[in-house]
Enzyme design. Structure first.
Site, mmCIF file in Angstrom:
data_model
loop_
_atom_site.group_PDB
_atom_site.id
_atom_site.type_symbol
_atom_site.label_atom_id
_atom_site.label_comp_id
_atom_site.label_asym_id
_atom_site.label_seq_id
_atom_site.Cartn_x
_atom_site.Cartn_y
_atom_site.Cartn_z
ATOM 1 N N GLY A 1 0.798 -1.217 0.000
ATOM 2 C CA GLY A 1 0.000 0.000 0.000
ATOM 3 C C GLY A 1 0.830 1.266 0.000
ATOM 4 O O GLY A 1 2.041 1.253 -0.211
ATOM 5 N N ASP B 1 9.072 -12.846 14.406
ATOM 6 C CA ASP B 1 10.497 -13.197 14.313
ATOM 7 C C ASP B 1 11.265 -12.802 15.578
ATOM 8 O O ASP B 1 12.372 -13.281 15.806
ATOM 9 C CB ASP B 1 11.146 -12.509 13.111
ATOM 10 N N MET C 1 9.734 -19.829 9.775
ATOM 11 C CA MET C 1 9.945 -18.409 9.492
ATOM 12 C C MET C 1 11.169 -17.901 10.252
ATOM 13 O O MET C 1 11.638 -18.529 11.202
ATOM 14 C CB MET C 1 8.696 -17.605 9.811
ATOM 15 N N GLU D 1 13.909 -19.922 7.236
ATOM 16 C CA GLU D 1 13.750 -19.540 5.818
ATOM 17 C C GLU D 1 14.855 -18.583 5.347
ATOM 18 O O GLU D 1 15.219 -18.562 4.183
ATOM 19 C CB GLU D 1 12.391 -18.859 5.618
ATOM 20 N N LEU E 1 1.241 -21.052 8.900
ATOM 21 C CA LEU E 1 0.642 -21.697 10.079
ATOM 22 C C LEU E 1 1.235 -21.084 11.345
ATOM 23 O O LEU E 1 0.600 -21.050 12.393
ATOM 24 C CB LEU E 1 0.922 -23.200 10.069
ATOM 25 N N ARG F 1 1.933 -17.979 11.772
ATOM 26 C CA ARG F 1 1.386 -16.640 12.028
ATOM 27 C C ARG F 1 -0.079 -16.682 12.427
ATOM 28 O O ARG F 1 -0.572 -15.752 13.070
ATOM 29 C CB ARG F 1 1.549 -15.780 10.772
#
Ligand code: F6P
Length: 357
Positions: free
Chosen positions: A74, A138, A180, A233, A282, A284
């Site tokens: 955005g 994180d 993640m 990741e 999953l 998050r």
């Protein structure tokens, strides 16, 4: 007095707990809370928002995601790909300001990660009454020891490892779980230790496949025929490359795929049957843990306290069992990474976990 709240960037378990904390604390002061939808986008005229009263937050503590919606894209995105930082254009800031003025918002609570807080800092420097609340699963913001959402993500990793453990054992396989952790390996390290992983690969510690395959062969020789590997990741392959899904997308590069690469290489070197699984979003989604509910609620309450003190330009922070605050400018662009020589990493090694180094 009327204050605003928005969630910006990726969602995270515990965001609704922050909203619950803000609305409850503001109500005690007789203040009205305006919840802007979809991050800063909700500020653009005619404004997309609703008044939040305590009755609107009943039952939201247990909900994942955010009742306000959020976006990491955005008009206000601070991260524009390849780590570059963008300023929000003046015409967009001016439009958003109209909504702030029309609604007579005297404090705006921005719940977001590094990118969203960077946007918040720009607005604060342009005179906006911004209070920051840190959010990232994180857990890699340097100015706070913990962020809500991290504990929930780690719980999901542990649950996945418990499941992979039984199927891996049954087939004597190497099971690789990709989790993640874009720049920091906190989720991989905490989840790996708690979930009984044998190998944990982090962005902060370069690994070699030879070390990993020797470790797995040794385990085999000792009679342990199944191995659980967790890889973040954002870990680099031994050639230094990060594995991405789409390096050319707008915004931040999408990471993903290192799990399959690691599994294939381990299979090739050890001759063992390997399988990879990407845990992805999953981690998050879903309900926050009790720890994240409480932390989120406390962050919301502290944000209202900062607003009451007129302490704009500050971000809520958790340090040593205490919720306090720091300057936003001291909080952004400074990641808290896993230190390879830290007590936690040494403890992992002491119980036999291979970090690939
Ligand atoms: O920064 C938080 C995070 O969950 C990272 O770990 C991950 O790389 C990224 O967000 C995923 O973002 P998106 O939802 O845009 O795919």
């Amino acid at each position: 007095m009327r204050i605003g709240i928005l969630n910006s960037g990726g969602d995270c378990p515990g965001l609704n707990a922050v909203i619950h904390g803000v609305v409850g604390a503001a109500d005690q002061l007789g203040w009205e809370v305006i919840g802007f939808r979809d991050g800063f986008e909700g500020l653009l005229p005619p404004g997309d928002y609703s008044v939040l009263k305590p009755k609107d937050t009943i039952g939201i503590l247990k909900l994942g995601g955010t009742i306000l919606g959020t976006t990491n894209k955005g008009h206000f995105a601070a991260k524009v790909g390849k780590g570059d930082i963008a300023e929000v254009p003046p015409e967009i800031v001016a439009k958003a300001k109209q909504t702030m003025e029309q609604l007579e918002i005297s404090a705006l609570i921005v719940v977001g990660g590094d990118g969203s807080l960077t946007t918040g800092l720009q607005l604060y420097r342009e005179g906006w009454p911004i209070i920051g609340v840190p959010k990232t699963i994180d857990n890699d913001l340097s100015a706070t020891a913990f962020t809500f959402g991290f504990d929930s993500a780690v719980s999901t990793v542990v649950d996945a490892l418990d499941r992979l453990h039984t199927t891996g054992e049954s087939h004597k396989r190497v099971m690789v779980l990709e989790v993640m952790g874009r720049h920091a390996g906190w989720i991989a390290l905490w989840g790996g230790i708690a979930g009984g992983a044998n190998v944990v690969l982090l962005p902060e510690i370069p690994f070699s496949f030879e070390k990993i395959s020797d470790f797995i062969n040794d385990r085999d020789a000792q009679g342990y025929h199944s191995t659980l590997v967790v890889v973040a990741e954002g870990a680099s392959m031994p050639d230094g490359n990060i594995v991405t899904i789409d390096a050319n997308c707008a915004g931040e590069v999408r990471l993903g795929g290192i799990g399959e690469r690691v599994a294939a290489r381990i299979g090739h070197l050890t001759g063992k049957d390997t399988r990879a699984c990407i845990l992805g979003h999953l981690q998050r989604g879903g309900s926050p843990t009790s720890l994240d509910r409480i932390l989120g609620m406390r962050f919301g309450v502290m944000a209202v306290k900062l607003a009451a003190e007129g302490a704009f330009g500050r971000m809520v922070s958790y340090q040593a069992y205490h919720v306090d605050s720091v300057l936003i400018e001291e909080a952004v662009h400074q990641l808290r990474l896993v230190q390879p020589d830290s007590e936690l990493v040494q403890a992992a090694k002491a119980v036999g976990i291979c970090l690939g180094d």
